[in-house]
Design a protein around this motif. Structure first.
Motif, PDB file in Angstrom:
ATOM      1  N   ASN A   1       1.080   4.211  -2.960  1.00 55.87           N
ATOM      2  CA  ASN A   1       0.808   5.570  -2.548  1.00 55.87           C
ATOM      3  C   ASN A   1       1.792   6.359  -3.085  1.00 55.87           C
ATOM      4  O   ASN A   1       1.665   7.493  -3.550  1.00 55.87           O
ATOM      5  CB  ASN A   1       0.397   5.906  -1.096  1.00 55.87           C
ATOM      6  CG  ASN A   1      -1.083   5.146  -0.888  1.00 55.87           C
ATOM      7  OD1 ASN A   1      -1.804   4.520  -1.626  1.00 55.87           O
ATOM      8  ND2 ASN A   1      -1.366   5.403   0.457  1.00 55.87           N
TER       9      ASN A   1
ATOM     10  N   LYS B   1      -6.973  -2.530   8.249  1.00 56.91           N
ATOM     11  CA  LYS B   1      -7.784  -3.952   8.243  1.00 56.91           C
ATOM     12  C   LYS B   1      -7.429  -5.020   7.435  1.00 56.91           C
ATOM     13  O   LYS B   1      -7.481  -6.202   7.836  1.00 56.91           O
ATOM     14  CB  LYS B   1      -9.356  -3.240   7.942  1.00 56.91           C
ATOM     15  CG  LYS B   1     -10.000  -2.814   9.117  1.00 56.91           C
ATOM     16  CD  LYS B   1     -11.513  -2.343   8.611  1.00 56.91           C
ATOM     17  CE  LYS B   1     -12.057  -1.678   9.740  1.00 56.91           C
ATOM     18  NZ  LYS B   1     -13.267  -1.042   9.221  1.00 56.91           N
TER      19      LYS B   1
ATOM     20  N   LYS C   1       0.891  -1.323   0.079  1.00 54.44           N
ATOM     21  CA  LYS C   1      -0.005   0.040  -0.019  1.00 54.44           C
ATOM     22  C   LYS C   1       0.889   1.171   0.011  1.00 54.44           C
ATOM     23  O   LYS C   1       0.443   2.269  -0.731  1.00 54.44           O
ATOM     24  CB  LYS C   1      -0.950   0.104   1.328  1.00 54.44           C
ATOM     25  CG  LYS C   1      -1.968   1.168   1.198  1.00 54.44           C
ATOM     26  CD  LYS C   1      -2.906   0.963  -0.002  1.00 54.44           C
ATOM     27  CE  LYS C   1      -3.938   2.011   0.084  1.00 54.44           C
ATOM     28  NZ  LYS C   1      -4.516   2.102  -1.100  1.00 54.44           N
TER      29      LYS C   1
ATOM     30  N   ARG D   1      -3.686   4.310   7.333  1.00 58.81           N
ATOM     31  CA  ARG D   1      -5.239   4.240   7.601  1.00 58.81           C
ATOM     32  C   ARG D   1      -5.914   3.192   6.807  1.00 58.81           C
ATOM     33  O   ARG D   1      -6.618   2.388   7.277  1.00 58.81           O
ATOM     34  CB  ARG D   1      -5.714   5.571   7.209  1.00 58.81           C
ATOM     35  CG  ARG D   1      -7.299   5.777   7.819  1.00 58.81           C
ATOM     36  CD  ARG D   1      -7.599   7.221   7.579  1.00 58.81           C
ATOM     37  NE  ARG D   1      -7.543   7.293   5.949  1.00 58.81           N
ATOM     38  CZ  ARG D   1      -6.982   8.316   5.383  1.00 58.81           C
ATOM     39  NH1 ARG D   1      -5.955   8.951   5.886  1.00 58.81           N
ATOM     40  NH2 ARG D   1      -6.851   8.558   3.982  1.00 58.81           N
ATOM     41  N   THR D   2      -5.582   3.136   5.469  1.00 56.30           N
ATOM     42  CA  THR D   2      -6.202   2.112   4.713  1.00 56.30           C
ATOM     43  C   THR D   2      -5.747   0.714   4.676  1.00 56.30           C
ATOM     44  O   THR D   2      -6.472  -0.063   4.120  1.00 56.30           O
ATOM     45  CB  THR D   2      -6.208   2.618   2.967  1.00 56.30           C
ATOM     46  OG1 THR D   2      -4.646   2.762   2.671  1.00 56.30           O
ATOM     47  CG2 THR D   2      -6.928   3.929   3.079  1.00 56.30           C
ATOM     48  N   SER D   3      -4.444   0.550   5.074  1.00 50.19           N
ATOM     49  CA  SER D   3      -4.125  -0.990   5.421  1.00 50.19           C
ATOM     50  C   SER D   3      -4.312  -1.499   6.560  1.00 50.19           C
ATOM     51  O   SER D   3      -4.072  -2.743   6.690  1.00 50.19           O
ATOM     52  CB  SER D   3      -2.600  -0.830   4.665  1.00 50.19           C
ATOM     53  OG  SER D   3      -1.870  -0.265   5.670  1.00 50.19           O
TER      54      SER D   3
ATOM     55  N   PRO E   1      -1.997   8.127   4.750  1.00 46.63           N
ATOM     56  CA  PRO E   1      -3.195   7.381   4.009  1.00 46.63           C
ATOM     57  C   PRO E   1      -3.189   5.705   3.920  1.00 46.63           C
ATOM     58  O   PRO E   1      -3.841   4.993   4.132  1.00 46.63           O
ATOM     59  CB  PRO E   1      -3.295   7.945   2.827  1.00 46.63           C
ATOM     60  CG  PRO E   1      -2.557   9.235   2.852  1.00 46.63           C
ATOM     61  CD  PRO E   1      -1.446   9.131   3.794  1.00 46.63           C
TER      62      PRO E   1
END
Length: 143
Positions: free
Chosen positions: A45, A126, A41, A122-124, A119
């Motif tokens: 990004n 879960k 991730k 935060r997004t990785s 980011p």
């Protein structure tokens, strides 16, 4: 005096009891699988923000993206196992990859910030947890 009795689920207790002396080995594999999810991730990004929104032509050499990686699993002073996602040092030109990543993340005078780490974190979160759970179950089933 109040008394509390907490009981663990039977399936979880069976998994833990199977681990035995392979706990450290399994922990390392589980953490590395989570680190790989986060690394992917961060890398995507970073590739998305490098050279975007600039007035001049992109001069990226790809060295920063290539230096991104996951550290081996290590135990800290507190007895906790950790892996780190970060940049290898130094660059071919002697500059610091961490410095360049910091400038991209937070910007500098005349260069707006292009966040890629926050980011990714935060997004990785879960997917990372799910990958580690899946790897843990796989390793327990092998025993």
């Amino acid at each position: 005096m109040a008394k509390v009795d907490v009981r663990m689920p039977e399936d979880f207790l069976l998994k833990i009891s199977k681990l035995g002396n392979k706990t450290d080995e399994i922990i390392a594999k589980v953490l590395e699988s989570g680190g790989e999810v986060v690394e992917a991730k961060v890398k995507s990004n970073l590739q998305g923000v490098i050279g975007s929104g600039t007035k001049e032509k992109n001069r990226s050499t790809g060295e920063l993206v290539a230096s991104l990686g996951v550290s081996p699993t290590k135990m800290d002073r507190s007895g906790n196992f950790n892996v780190k996602v970060g940049f290898k040092e130094p660059r071919k030109d002697g500059a610091s990859n961490a410095k360049i990543a910091n400038i991209i993340e937070y910007g500098k005078s005349g260069q707006p910030p292009k966040p890629f780490l926050k980011p990714a974190k935060r997004t990785s979160r879960k997917p990372c947890i799910e990958a580690m759970k899946q790897r843990f179950d796989e390793e327990v089933d092998k025993i």
